[in-house]
Design an enzyme around this catalytic site. Sequence first.
Site, PDB file in Angstrom:
ATOM      1  N   LYS A 248      45.187  51.855  40.595  1.00  0.00           N
ATOM      2  CA  LYS A 248      44.953  50.250  41.866  1.00  0.00           C
ATOM      3  C   LYS A 248      45.239  49.753  41.801  1.00  0.00           C
ATOM      4  CE  LYS A 248      40.810  48.881  39.838  1.00  0.00           C
ATOM      5  NZ  LYS A 248      40.362  47.091  40.107  1.00  0.00           N
ATOM      6  N   ASN A 249      45.640  48.632  40.690  1.00  0.00           N
ATOM      7  CA  ASN A 249      45.648  46.963  41.064  1.00  0.00           C
ATOM      8  C   ASN A 249      47.708  47.597  41.136  1.00  0.00           C
ATOM      9  OD1 ASN A 249      43.974  47.056  40.587  1.00  0.00           O
ATOM     10  ND2 ASN A 249      43.836  45.940  38.253  1.00  0.00           N
TER      11      ASN A 249
ATOM     12  N   CYS B 193      32.036  36.693  39.708  1.00  0.00           N
ATOM     13  CA  CYS B 193      31.073  37.650  39.834  1.00  0.00           C
ATOM     14  C   CYS B 193      30.946  37.952  38.018  1.00  0.00           C
ATOM     15  CB  CYS B 193      32.830  38.416  40.203  1.00  0.00           C
ATOM     16  SG  CYS B 193      34.360  38.572  39.067  1.00  0.00           S
TER      17      CYS B 193
ATOM     18  N   ARG C 108      35.596  32.899  38.694  1.00  0.00           N
ATOM     19  CA  ARG C 108      36.959  33.848  39.020  1.00  0.00           C
ATOM     20  C   ARG C 108      37.392  32.518  40.253  1.00  0.00           C
ATOM     21  NH1 ARG C 108      37.635  40.160  39.560  1.00  0.00           N
ATOM     22  NH2 ARG C 108      39.373  39.613  39.417  1.00  0.00           N
TER      23      ARG C 108
ATOM     24  N   ASP D 271      41.713  44.081  30.525  1.00  0.00           N
ATOM     25  CA  ASP D 271      40.924  45.265  31.187  1.00  0.00           C
ATOM     26  C   ASP D 271      41.412  46.024  30.687  1.00  0.00           C
ATOM     27  OD1 ASP D 271      40.864  44.345  33.709  1.00  0.00           O
ATOM     28  OD2 ASP D 271      43.040  45.031  34.314  1.00  0.00           O
TER      29      ASP D 271
ATOM     30  N   ARG E  80      34.542  52.763  41.258  1.00  0.00           N
ATOM     31  CA  ARG E  80      35.498  51.603  41.807  1.00  0.00           C
ATOM     32  C   ARG E  80      37.165  51.679  41.848  1.00  0.00           C
ATOM     33  NH1 ARG E  80      33.861  45.720  41.664  1.00  0.00           N
ATOM     34  NH2 ARG E  80      36.296  45.505  42.526  1.00  0.00           N
TER      35      ARG E  80
HETATM   36  N1  EPU Z   1      43.010  31.465  37.572  1.00  0.00           N
HETATM   37  C1  EPU Z   1      42.560  30.421  38.339  1.00  0.00           C
HETATM   38  N2  EPU Z   1      42.479  30.220  39.498  1.00  0.00           N
HETATM   39  C2  EPU Z   1      43.046  31.467  40.647  1.00  0.00           C
HETATM   40  C3  EPU Z   1      43.776  32.643  39.889  1.00  0.00           C
HETATM   41  C4  EPU Z   1      43.339  32.636  37.891  1.00  0.00           C
HETATM   42  O1  EPU Z   1      41.929  29.715  37.397  1.00  0.00           O
HETATM   43  O2  EPU Z   1      43.330  30.675  41.441  1.00  0.00           O
HETATM   44  C5  EPU Z   1      41.721  32.130  36.283  1.00  0.00           C
HETATM   45  C6  EPU Z   1      40.775  33.854  36.445  1.00  0.00           C
HETATM   46  O3  EPU Z   1      39.863  33.174  36.382  1.00  0.00           O
HETATM   47  C7  EPU Z   1      41.214  34.151  35.198  1.00  0.00           C
HETATM   48  C8  EPU Z   1      42.871  34.234  34.837  1.00  0.00           C
HETATM   49  O4  EPU Z   1      43.391  33.066  36.236  1.00  0.00           O
HETATM   50  O5  EPU Z   1      40.913  33.135  34.117  1.00  0.00           O
HETATM   51  C9  EPU Z   1      43.616  35.043  35.496  1.00  0.00           C
HETATM   52  O6  EPU Z   1      43.167  35.640  36.706  1.00  0.00           O
HETATM   53  P1  EPU Z   1      43.941  36.556  37.677  1.00  0.00           P
HETATM   54  O7  EPU Z   1      44.701  36.077  38.352  1.00  0.00           O
HETATM   55  O8  EPU Z   1      45.341  37.035  36.726  1.00  0.00           O
HETATM   56  O9  EPU Z   1      43.441  37.700  37.622  1.00  0.00           O
HETATM   57  P2  EPU Z   1      42.731  38.576  38.640  1.00  0.00           P
HETATM   58  O10 EPU Z   1      43.854  38.526  39.671  1.00  0.00           O
HETATM   59  O11 EPU Z   1      41.651  38.385  39.464  1.00  0.00           O
HETATM   60  C10 EPU Z   1      43.902  40.600  38.132  1.00  0.00           C
HETATM   61  C11 EPU Z   1      43.133  42.379  38.007  1.00  0.00           C
HETATM   62  C12 EPU Z   1      41.873  42.022  37.313  1.00  0.00           C
HETATM   63  C13 EPU Z   1      42.655  42.255  36.096  1.00  0.00           C
HETATM   64  C14 EPU Z   1      43.068  40.628  35.859  1.00  0.00           C
HETATM   65  C15 EPU Z   1      43.898  39.922  35.168  1.00  0.00           C
HETATM   66  C16 EPU Z   1      43.255  42.938  40.488  1.00  0.00           C
HETATM   67  C17 EPU Z   1      43.055  43.827  41.971  1.00  0.00           C
HETATM   68  N3  EPU Z   1      42.856  42.777  39.408  1.00  0.00           N
HETATM   69  O12 EPU Z   1      42.822  39.813  38.612  1.00  0.00           O
HETATM   70  O13 EPU Z   1      42.033  42.978  37.305  1.00  0.00           O
HETATM   71  O14 EPU Z   1      41.756  42.052  34.762  1.00  0.00           O
HETATM   72  O15 EPU Z   1      44.180  40.139  37.188  1.00  0.00           O
HETATM   73  O16 EPU Z   1      44.578  40.851  34.103  1.00  0.00           O
HETATM   74  O17 EPU Z   1      44.371  43.658  39.650  1.00  0.00           O
HETATM   75  C18 EPU Z   1      40.327  45.540  36.961  1.00  0.00           C
HETATM   76  O18 EPU Z   1      41.266  46.580  37.290  1.00  0.00           O
HETATM   77  O19 EPU Z   1      38.566  45.414  36.304  1.00  0.00           O
HETATM   78  C19 EPU Z   1      40.086  43.973  36.932  1.00  0.00           C
HETATM   79  C20 EPU Z   1      39.664  43.093  36.903  1.00  0.00           C
END
Ligand code: EPU
Length: 416
Positions: A22-23, A116, A121, A303, A395
Amino acid sequence: MDKFIVLGEKKLKGIISVSGSKNAGLPIMAASLLADGHYILKNVPDIIDIRTMAKLLRILGAKVEFENHELKINTENCSYYEAPYDLVKTMRASIYVLGPLLARFGKAKVSFPGGCALGARPINLHLQGLQKLGANIEIEHGYIYATAKKLNGTEVIFEKKSVGATTNILMASVLVDGITILRNVACEPEINSLANFLNKMGAKIEGIGTDCLTISGVKNLHPADVTLIPDRIETGTLLLAAAITKGNINVKNCCPMDLGIVLEKLKEIGFSIETENDSIKISGKAKNPIEISTNPYPAFPTDLQAPFAALLSTVKGISIIDENIFSDRFMYISELQRLGADIKLDKNRIVIHGGTKLTGAPLMASDIRAAAALVIAALASEGKTEISRVYHLDRGYERLESKLAQLGADIERIED
Ligand code: EPU
């Protein structure tokens, strides 16, 4: 809304195949906005999030067909650049269209994703990165308005590793004038697969797999085809489902290399793990409690935090899990407690007194991985467990209940 009915304590046995990731699929779908033309994506999981991203691409003017795990995308008539609230609120990864739309049209209007079920986030790193490339960002009426006459190569040092921010800024930088250096980027396998795909489209990205990417901007990209990498989180979920039932399964079409620390942790608990190129066999019993700390790849993935907590609640002794990625990814705990699990939460740490008897109860899922944790725990619980709100599971997992039933689980989907 569907429910699962699980009758626990059946050992899982047999062979099962993992779906595409998915990701990895979601950002690659967004990347198709970067060049006009026809794309074919293979090994695409038939799950709600992929269908939501397909809907978003259609809103932006793309033609999308999805059949037999093959996604055909035609971006020749994309001219719209707005990702509406109604879609973004159902899937945060909709924010992935921000970078490509800005790079292609010089403007994008994307609904600001709210909080969320995993806690706050923020998207500050996405926005700061785009500003560094030369974009003007305004937030009005719940929307991000990003505009740029021209994006220029620059250096972006991410304050912390973020999968989403790395994805967005990488996609925004492939068409800019000059060289962009991205430091402290996330190195998840899904990022590498996106970078490889962009290179296949004609981008010039170096440093793939490291925490520093160098992108030499190109004038044009062209469409490309791709087969998605296996879903490492689904792989882990299936292994845990087998582990909690003291079963013996062979997970095929997966990538053991992407699960390094996860397999180490399963071995530490006492399971026997055998890997081949694209398969993992698990057997044996749990013997030892363990400590886990979630962190960006290659450290332990957040995850799989909830699914591991489900397993560890059945392992005698005290296990500890520190969640270092999300501020509040523990909504599943109260549900596991309903089954009899002894788990205490202290800030971002949970302490599990494992080995209590789990007995079936009605449960409610709160996010994709929490739902997976409840299913895993139900497989080890005596009697009947009813899990509602399984749309969260749908999802991110393609018919998980069918895969588990194929392995001998007594699990049924019913319409509520
Ligand atoms: N963060 C910030 N600022 C930003 C972006 C992120 O502070 O602008 C923080 C977040 O709050 C968090 C950390 O950085 O504390 C890491 O977040 P990240 O951006 O890496 O997560 P994401 O991109 O929102 C993706 C996956 C998630 C997975 C995380 C961590 C996708 C679509 N989503 O989320 O997957 O948990 O990386 O590996 O790729 C899932 O599949 O169930 C899922 C939630």
